[in-house]
Design an enzyme around this catalytic site. Sequence first.
Site, PDB file in Angstrom:
ATOM      1  N   ARG A 281      -2.585 -10.165  -7.654  1.00 33.09           N
ATOM      2  CA  ARG A 281      -3.900  -9.508  -7.664  1.00 33.09           C
ATOM      3  C   ARG A 281      -5.046 -10.476  -7.389  1.00 33.09           C
ATOM      4  O   ARG A 281      -6.154 -10.317  -7.925  1.00 33.09           O
ATOM      5  CB  ARG A 281      -4.159  -8.798  -8.996  1.00 33.09           C
ATOM      6  CG  ARG A 281      -3.203  -7.657  -9.236  1.00 33.09           C
ATOM      7  CD  ARG A 281      -3.692  -6.742 -10.332  1.00 33.09           C
ATOM      8  NE  ARG A 281      -2.661  -5.771 -10.673  1.00 33.09           N
ATOM      9  CZ  ARG A 281      -2.625  -5.085 -11.800  1.00 33.09           C
ATOM     10  NH1 ARG A 281      -3.558  -5.259 -12.717  1.00 33.09           N
ATOM     11  NH2 ARG A 281      -1.660  -4.215 -12.018  1.00 33.09           N
TER      12      ARG A 281
ATOM     13  N   ARG B 209     -10.231  -6.527  -7.320  1.00 30.40           N
ATOM     14  CA  ARG B 209     -11.040  -6.208  -8.517  1.00 30.40           C
ATOM     15  C   ARG B 209     -12.015  -7.250  -9.072  1.00 30.40           C
ATOM     16  O   ARG B 209     -13.168  -6.939  -9.330  1.00 30.40           O
ATOM     17  CB  ARG B 209     -10.093  -5.825  -9.647  1.00 30.40           C
ATOM     18  CG  ARG B 209      -9.072  -4.751  -9.279  1.00 30.40           C
ATOM     19  CD  ARG B 209      -7.898  -4.882 -10.199  1.00 30.40           C
ATOM     20  NE  ARG B 209      -6.887  -3.854 -10.122  1.00 30.40           N
ATOM     21  CZ  ARG B 209      -5.758  -3.975  -9.422  1.00 30.40           C
ATOM     22  NH1 ARG B 209      -5.530  -5.041  -8.690  1.00 30.40           N
ATOM     23  NH2 ARG B 209      -4.863  -3.020  -9.443  1.00 30.40           N
TER      24      ARG B 209
ATOM     25  N   ARG C 199     -15.496  -2.432  -1.449  1.00 27.19           N
ATOM     26  CA  ARG C 199     -14.831  -1.267  -2.052  1.00 27.19           C
ATOM     27  C   ARG C 199     -15.837  -0.129  -2.254  1.00 27.19           C
ATOM     28  O   ARG C 199     -15.553   1.025  -1.968  1.00 27.19           O
ATOM     29  CB  ARG C 199     -14.213  -1.713  -3.374  1.00 27.19           C
ATOM     30  CG  ARG C 199     -13.696  -0.644  -4.276  1.00 27.19           C
ATOM     31  CD  ARG C 199     -12.302  -0.215  -3.889  1.00 27.19           C
ATOM     32  NE  ARG C 199     -11.755   0.611  -4.944  1.00 27.19           N
ATOM     33  CZ  ARG C 199     -12.189   1.833  -5.248  1.00 27.19           C
ATOM     34  NH1 ARG C 199     -13.165   2.376  -4.558  1.00 27.19           N
ATOM     35  NH2 ARG C 199     -11.637   2.504  -6.235  1.00 27.19           N
TER      36      ARG C 199
ATOM     37  N   ASP D  17      -0.602  -1.511  -1.195  1.00 22.68           N
ATOM     38  CA  ASP D  17      -0.132  -1.091  -2.515  1.00 22.68           C
ATOM     39  C   ASP D  17       1.330  -0.679  -2.426  1.00 22.68           C
ATOM     40  O   ASP D  17       1.799  -0.272  -1.359  1.00 22.68           O
ATOM     41  CB  ASP D  17      -0.963   0.075  -3.061  1.00 22.68           C
ATOM     42  CG  ASP D  17      -0.767   0.215  -4.559  1.00 22.68           C
ATOM     43  OD1 ASP D  17      -1.412  -0.533  -5.314  1.00 22.68           O
ATOM     44  OD2 ASP D  17       0.067   1.028  -4.984  1.00 22.68           O
TER      45      ASP D  17
ATOM     46  N   TYR E 198       6.800   6.279 -10.365  1.00 23.87           N
ATOM     47  CA  TYR E 198       5.536   6.952 -10.023  1.00 23.87           C
ATOM     48  C   TYR E 198       5.790   8.265  -9.288  1.00 23.87           C
ATOM     49  O   TYR E 198       5.109   9.259  -9.514  1.00 23.87           O
ATOM     50  CB  TYR E 198       4.658   6.029  -9.166  1.00 23.87           C
ATOM     51  CG  TYR E 198       4.110   4.851  -9.933  1.00 23.87           C
ATOM     52  CD1 TYR E 198       2.988   4.987 -10.746  1.00 23.87           C
ATOM     53  CD2 TYR E 198       4.725   3.605  -9.872  1.00 23.87           C
ATOM     54  CE1 TYR E 198       2.485   3.910 -11.461  1.00 23.87           C
ATOM     55  CE2 TYR E 198       4.236   2.517 -10.577  1.00 23.87           C
ATOM     56  CZ  TYR E 198       3.116   2.677 -11.375  1.00 23.87           C
ATOM     57  OH  TYR E 198       2.635   1.616 -12.092  1.00 23.87           O
TER      58      TYR E 198
HETATM   59  O1  CP3 Z   1      -4.024  -9.074  -4.667  1.00 25.37           O
HETATM   60  C1  CP3 Z   1      -3.167  -8.193  -4.620  1.00 25.37           C
HETATM   61  O2  CP3 Z   1      -2.162  -8.219  -5.329  1.00 25.37           O
HETATM   62  C2  CP3 Z   1      -3.463  -7.072  -3.637  1.00 25.37           C
HETATM   63  C3  CP3 Z   1      -2.401  -6.154  -3.252  1.00 25.37           C
HETATM   64  C4  CP3 Z   1      -1.772  -5.281  -4.346  1.00 25.37           C
HETATM   65  C5  CP3 Z   1      -2.386  -4.151  -4.985  1.00 25.37           C
HETATM   66  N1  CP3 Z   1      -1.442  -3.556  -5.779  1.00 25.37           N
HETATM   67  C6  CP3 Z   1      -3.776  -3.687  -4.782  1.00 25.37           C
HETATM   68  C7  CP3 Z   1      -4.362  -2.698  -5.707  1.00 25.37           C
HETATM   69  C8  CP3 Z   1      -0.477  -5.394  -4.846  1.00 25.37           C
HETATM   70  C9  CP3 Z   1       0.550  -6.477  -4.573  1.00 25.37           C
HETATM   71  C10 CP3 Z   1      -0.279  -4.283  -5.730  1.00 25.37           C
HETATM   72  C11 CP3 Z   1       1.003  -4.023  -6.401  1.00 25.37           C
HETATM   73  C12 CP3 Z   1       1.141  -2.883  -7.307  1.00 25.37           C
HETATM   74  N2  CP3 Z   1       0.513  -1.665  -7.255  1.00 25.37           N
HETATM   75  C13 CP3 Z   1       2.058  -2.852  -8.383  1.00 25.37           C
HETATM   76  C14 CP3 Z   1       3.034  -3.956  -8.732  1.00 25.37           C
HETATM   77  C15 CP3 Z   1       2.414  -5.052  -9.525  1.00 25.37           C
HETATM   78  C16 CP3 Z   1       1.970  -4.656 -10.893  1.00 25.37           C
HETATM   79  O3  CP3 Z   1       0.742  -4.678 -11.107  1.00 25.37           O
HETATM   80  O4  CP3 Z   1       2.809  -4.345 -11.749  1.00 25.37           O
HETATM   81  C17 CP3 Z   1       1.929  -1.593  -9.018  1.00 25.37           C
HETATM   82  C18 CP3 Z   1       2.687  -1.118 -10.227  1.00 25.37           C
HETATM   83  C19 CP3 Z   1       0.952  -0.844  -8.298  1.00 25.37           C
HETATM   84  C20 CP3 Z   1       0.513   0.554  -8.554  1.00 25.37           C
HETATM   85  C21 CP3 Z   1      -0.941   0.683  -8.778  1.00 25.37           C
HETATM   86  N3  CP3 Z   1      -1.916   0.440  -7.824  1.00 25.37           N
HETATM   87  C22 CP3 Z   1      -1.605   1.069  -9.965  1.00 25.37           C
HETATM   88  C23 CP3 Z   1      -0.911   1.404 -11.268  1.00 25.37           C
HETATM   89  C24 CP3 Z   1      -2.987   1.082  -9.689  1.00 25.37           C
HETATM   90  C25 CP3 Z   1      -4.129   1.588 -10.556  1.00 25.37           C
HETATM   91  C26 CP3 Z   1      -4.378   0.838 -11.762  1.00 25.37           C
HETATM   92  C27 CP3 Z   1      -4.880  -0.568 -11.530  1.00 25.37           C
HETATM   93  O5  CP3 Z   1      -4.156  -1.478 -11.907  1.00 25.37           O
HETATM   94  O6  CP3 Z   1      -5.992  -0.727 -10.989  1.00 25.37           O
HETATM   95  C28 CP3 Z   1      -3.176   0.618  -8.369  1.00 25.37           C
HETATM   96  C29 CP3 Z   1      -4.469   0.443  -7.676  1.00 25.37           C
HETATM   97  C30 CP3 Z   1      -4.701  -0.867  -6.979  1.00 25.37           C
HETATM   98  N4  CP3 Z   1      -3.781  -1.567  -6.223  1.00 25.37           N
HETATM   99  C31 CP3 Z   1      -5.934  -1.581  -6.961  1.00 25.37           C
HETATM  100  C32 CP3 Z   1      -5.731  -2.716  -6.152  1.00 25.37           C
HETATM  101  C33 CP3 Z   1      -6.762  -3.766  -5.772  1.00 25.37           C
HETATM  102  C34 CP3 Z   1      -7.232  -1.149  -7.631  1.00 25.37           C
HETATM  103  C35 CP3 Z   1      -7.949  -0.272  -6.706  1.00 25.37           C
HETATM  104  C36 CP3 Z   1      -9.396  -0.173  -7.005  1.00 25.37           C
HETATM  105  O7  CP3 Z   1      -9.766   0.713  -7.784  1.00 25.37           O
HETATM  106  O8  CP3 Z   1     -10.172  -0.974  -6.422  1.00 25.37           O
END
Ligand code: CP3
Length: 345
Positions: free
Chosen positions: A23, A27, A36, A73, A153
């Site tokens: 991440r 964020r 964003r 994602d 999911y």
């Molecule tokens: O820097 C990075 O890692 C960017 C790429 C990336 C994202 N998600 C961007 C994202 C990666 C590698 C992921 C992986 C991901 N996504 C996982 C595996 C890693 C982990 O955290 O366990 C999982 C389970 C997800 C599913 C997911 N995506 C959830 C549960 C959520 C919402 C809750 C949260 O954590 O914000 C997301 C949204 C998401 N994916 C955001 C980002 C930057 C937030 C989006 C926003 O509101 O700006």
Amino acid sequence: MKPFLDVLINKKPRTPTPIWLMRQAGRYLPEYRELRADKGSFLNLVYAPEDAKEVTLQPIRRYQMDGAILFSDILIVPHALGADLDFKKGEGPILNHVRTKSDFEKLTREHEGKYYEKIYETCCLIRKGLEVEGFDETTLIGFAGAPWTVACYLIQGHGKTTFPEAQRLLKEDKDLFDQIISLITDSTITYLSGQIEAGAEAIQIFESWASLLGSADFKQVSLKPVQKIINALKIKYPHIPILFFPKTANEAHLLEASQLKGLDGLSLSYDVPLSFLKQLPTTLVTQGNLDPEILLAGGEALSKNVHDIIDATRDRPHIFNLGHGVIKETPPEHVAQLLKALREN
Ligand code: CP3
């Protein structure tokens, strides 16, 4: 060779330890929040290759990370298979859930290319961007979710920490459950192959919900499809290293995961004690595992923990990372402090 690839391919320690952070794109960075807000939604950003490239490069420009994680994602795979996807503020992802045979029959691989092409285009743009901006040492990391985590999911339809419907389907309708896993696995192989063809130089597979599975299920439901993905990629792309991150898996599960054939690196959560590293062979690269809460806190605790990890990994091939993602409230200066501590060592 780029430092990250050198450690992963040649399986030897390197000083300073190559680093990227889960991440790292997103964020906590003000420049991310600005873009964003402009785009209105997370998915608009992911499916706009120029913007997704920008977000990927933001932490590289600030910190010269050794790895650039593709901005996308894990839920792009179910989305491409036909499950509507939305991210609601404070609620996390929402998908139309797949729990019955008739739900399953609505999924199709027919249109996946239309979604995946956007991500492939992002990969191409990132590789070009890294070159143009002079980040010759930074590796592009592609990724996907492991089939079990994606299935959690897809079956639940939403979810923060528990996925009772996915657990129920696993117990009560193993045939349908296996069909779902198999569809996700095959589509993921296509998706990761496309990322590699478009320029991804390494792959990470995220198994975020490994800890929900007992020992027998972990082998069958997590490791077996992951092994299938690794086998398929290694036949076509033997030179592309693969990392696996079974988040908060217990030590027995981690030892099982370390036996995956063809696996190059195992990423460890923040809860794994550094003493556990001795149980893993030095032919397997480790990655991790600074606690994101410690990065959030900064100060002396951060410097001490960075040095503890450096000391514990001195004699083994290791990639520095967090034990999970950067917390949204983390001050960007703390990331700078971490990089300084690691690189001055
Ligand atoms: O820097 C990075 O890692 C960017 C790429 C990336 C994202 N998600 C961007 C994202 C990666 C590698 C992921 C992986 C991901 N996504 C996982 C595996 C890693 C982990 O955290 O366990 C999982 C389970 C997800 C599913 C997911 N995506 C959830 C549960 C959520 C919402 C809750 C949260 O954590 O914000 C997301 C949204 C998401 N994916 C955001 C980002 C930057 C937030 C989006 C926003 O509101 O700006």
